[in-house]
Motif scaffolding. Structure first.
Motif, short mmCIF file in Angstrom:
data_model
loop_
_atom_site.label_atom_id
_atom_site.label_comp_id
_atom_site.label_asym_id
_atom_site.label_seq_id
_atom_site.Cartn_x
_atom_site.Cartn_y
_atom_site.Cartn_z
N ILE A 424 -0.97 -3.29 0.04
CA ILE A 424 -0.99 -1.95 -0.57
C ILE A 424 -2.26 -1.76 -1.39
O ILE A 424 -2.90 -0.69 -1.35
N ARG A 427 -5.06 -1.17 0.89
CA ARG A 427 -4.98 0.20 1.43
C ARG A 427 -5.52 1.21 0.41
O ARG A 427 -6.26 2.14 0.78
N GLN A 428 -5.17 1.01 -0.86
CA GLN A 428 -5.66 1.91 -1.91
C GLN A 428 -7.18 1.85 -2.01
O GLN A 428 -7.85 2.89 -2.14
N ARG A 443 -0.90 0.91 6.77
CA ARG A 443 0.40 1.59 6.73
C ARG A 443 1.21 1.24 7.98
O ARG A 443 2.40 0.91 7.90
N LEU A 453 6.11 3.01 3.09
CA LEU A 453 5.33 3.43 1.92
C LEU A 453 5.60 4.89 1.59
O LEU A 453 5.76 5.72 2.48
N GLU A 454 5.63 5.17 0.28
CA GLU A 454 5.78 6.55 -0.18
C GLU A 454 4.68 6.82 -1.20
O GLU A 454 4.61 6.16 -2.24
N ASP A 455 3.79 7.76 -0.87
CA ASP A 455 2.73 8.15 -1.80
C ASP A 455 3.28 9.19 -2.77
O ASP A 455 3.66 10.29 -2.37
N THR A 456 3.35 8.85 -4.04
CA THR A 456 3.87 9.75 -5.06
C THR A 456 2.82 10.02 -6.13
O THR A 456 1.75 9.37 -6.14
N VAL A 460 1.86 4.49 -5.36
CA VAL A 460 2.51 4.12 -4.09
C VAL A 460 3.77 3.33 -4.37
O VAL A 460 3.76 2.35 -5.13
N ARG A 461 4.86 3.80 -3.77
CA ARG A 461 6.10 3.05 -3.84
C ARG A 461 6.43 2.51 -2.45
O ARG A 461 6.01 3.10 -1.46
N TRP A 462 7.17 1.42 -2.41
CA TRP A 462 7.54 0.87 -1.11
C TRP A 462 8.97 0.36 -1.11
O TRP A 462 9.52 0.06 -2.16
#
Length: 465
Positions: A424, A427-428, A443, A453-456, A460-462
């Motif tokens: 992660i 990725r960021q 991803r 993955l959830e972009d908030t 990032v949450r997973w």
């Protein structure tokens, strides 16, 4: 090591052109849509052949092309109102993603037809100069009867093929069996300038040129699905040997067809599945394992029952590896007992059995059977009281043999939280550097391992799916 050579219809000892090196060409897909599981079989099979050759110490120059200009690509582009290049780029990228998820290694070179046009024009001109090709109104044809060896791969006879064929009055061919090397462009088609017309190459000339450029005029192994034996591979031989004056390939390997529930796969029959379709139901490691459970020259039947069986079988291997890994954490060093020595002797014999299966025309079915014998042996003998060296040998042996087949025997759920976090973070960083391709790859890699993955706004949450 013996290979079944389609050219002579028998197993032959592998004798490379250059000692210690293998030049191998595998026909790749036409990138007009997502690859289907029929495309996946040669990718998996010949990737495994390559892996085993490298394990045996060969340096393998492995070339597999992308046909990125074709009637189907043009039709798809016209349907969507985009360029043929956009269609080809989209599905080439998708194909590479599917290959990665099936653990198919990238080729040494992945040439694209559109990037090799100059070489195709040069070879066509050579064939014209030698009298093997002729031009009519901007189209260049190959004189099939001029090449004395035509039919030696497929066993087909030109006169039998010609029987019943009549040349239409406006047909420009000298003979019905002549095939196209270059064709003039039509309205709305991509084209390139040539001495004969603005147009594009025929399909068959592509592989002859790309193989010659990246591997040389004579190669060790040429491979693909059995549907390519005629006319594609037959025409490649005719073009290459006429142009270069030397044998094209010493060994020809062809995998058998894949059926769906005992029927031929087709869109009209409603049994057409892309690799991405299968990935929604099964990890693609299961698809690879399933494909290798049959000899590559045997027809293979695909069904949910067989895939579920393959999934359970692969899980047995993964569970054994996981168990050995945990035992490694508690086992201690001690001298081998006589039973330990006998166990190691049996383990080595089963490893030799694996090698013998693969040496006999890459019999992956028997090779996997040998792995299962090792798994059964380890499960019944290795305990926390076993010497750590013997545990390590057992663990490493199963992992190594699976790796030769391209089978990842690590359980998906064993991916550690810190490994997820590291990807992660990578990725960021990729997104900050505007390397969105790499960000998307990560991803997809995590998704394939069951990590969503959830972009908030908070970051990032997973979660595990």
């Amino acid at each position: 090591m013996k290979i079944y050579n389609t050219l002579n219809n028998k197993k032959e000892e592998l004798v490379p052109i250059e000692e210690g090196k293998i030049r191998m060409y595998v026909c790749g897909p036409t990138v007009y849509n997502y690859i289907h599981i029929g495309n996946a079989r040669p990718m998996i099979v010949f990737d495994t052949v390559r892996r085993y050759l490298e394990y045996k110490g060969y340096e393998v120059n492995y070339v597999s092309n992308f046909t990125d200009v074709d009637d189907k690509i043009i039709a798809k582009a016209n349907e969507e109102g985009v360029t043929a290049a956009e269609i080809a780029e989209r599905y080439t990228k998708a194909c590479l993603e599917d290959m990665n998820n099936m653990n198919v290694m990238p080729a040494t070179v992945h040439p694209k037809a559109t990037e090799e046009i100059d070489g195709m024009i040069e070879m066509i001109q050579t064939l014209i100069d030698k009298g093997y090709a002729y031009e009519k109104n901007g189209t260049v044809f190959y004189r099939t009867r001029k090449f004395q060896g035509y039919g030696k791969l497929s066993g087909k006879n030109l006169d039998d093929l010609n029987a019943g064929i009549r040349i239409a009055v406006d047909d420009e061919k000298e003979d019905p069996m002549d095939f196209v090397l270059w064709k003039p462009k039509k309205e709305g088609e991509p084209s390139w300038a040539s001495p004969w017309s603005d147009g594009r190459p025929g399909w068959h000339i592509e592989c002859s040129v790309m193989s010659n450029k990246y591997l040389g005029s004579s190669i060790d192994i040429h491979a693909g699905g059995e549907d390519l034996v005629f006319p594609h591979h037959e025409n490649e031989i005719a073009q290459s040997e006429a142009a270069n004056g030397v044998p094209f390939s010493n060994y020809w390997m062809h995998n058998a067809f894949l059926n769906i529930n005992n029927h031929k796969m087709s869109k009209s029959a409603g049994n057409f599945f892309t690799v991405k379709d299968i990935a929604e139901k099964y990890p693609l490691q299961v698809l690879r394992f399933f494909m290798l459970n049959a000899h590559y020259r045997s027809p293979l039947n695909f069904s949910d029952d067989l895939m579920n069986s393959a999934s359970s079988s692969l899980e047995r291997i993964c569970n054994s590896v996981s168990n050995l890994k945990h035992i490694k954490d508690v086992a201690t060093a001690r001298d081998f007992s006589d039973d330990d020595k006998n166990y190691e002797t049996t383990l080595n014999a089963l490893s030799d059995k694996f090698d013998a299966a693969m040496d006999d025309d890459f019999n992956t079915a028997d090779a996997i059977a040998a792995i299962f014998e090792i798994v059964k042996l380890a499960n019944s003998y290795i305990t926390s009281d076993s010497p750590i060296e013997l545990v390590n040998i057992s663990y490493d042996r199963i992992v190594k043999l699976c790796d030769i087949l391209g089978i990842i025997c690590k359980k998906e759920e064993e991916m550690l939280d810190e490994e997820v976090e590291a990807l992660i973070n990578e990725r960021q960083n990729a997104r900050k550097e505007r390397n969105f391709a790499r960000a998307d790859e990560i991803r997809d890699e995590l998704l394939a391992k069951g990590i969503v993955l959830e972009d908030t706004r908070e970051g990032v949450r997973w979660k595990r799916s």
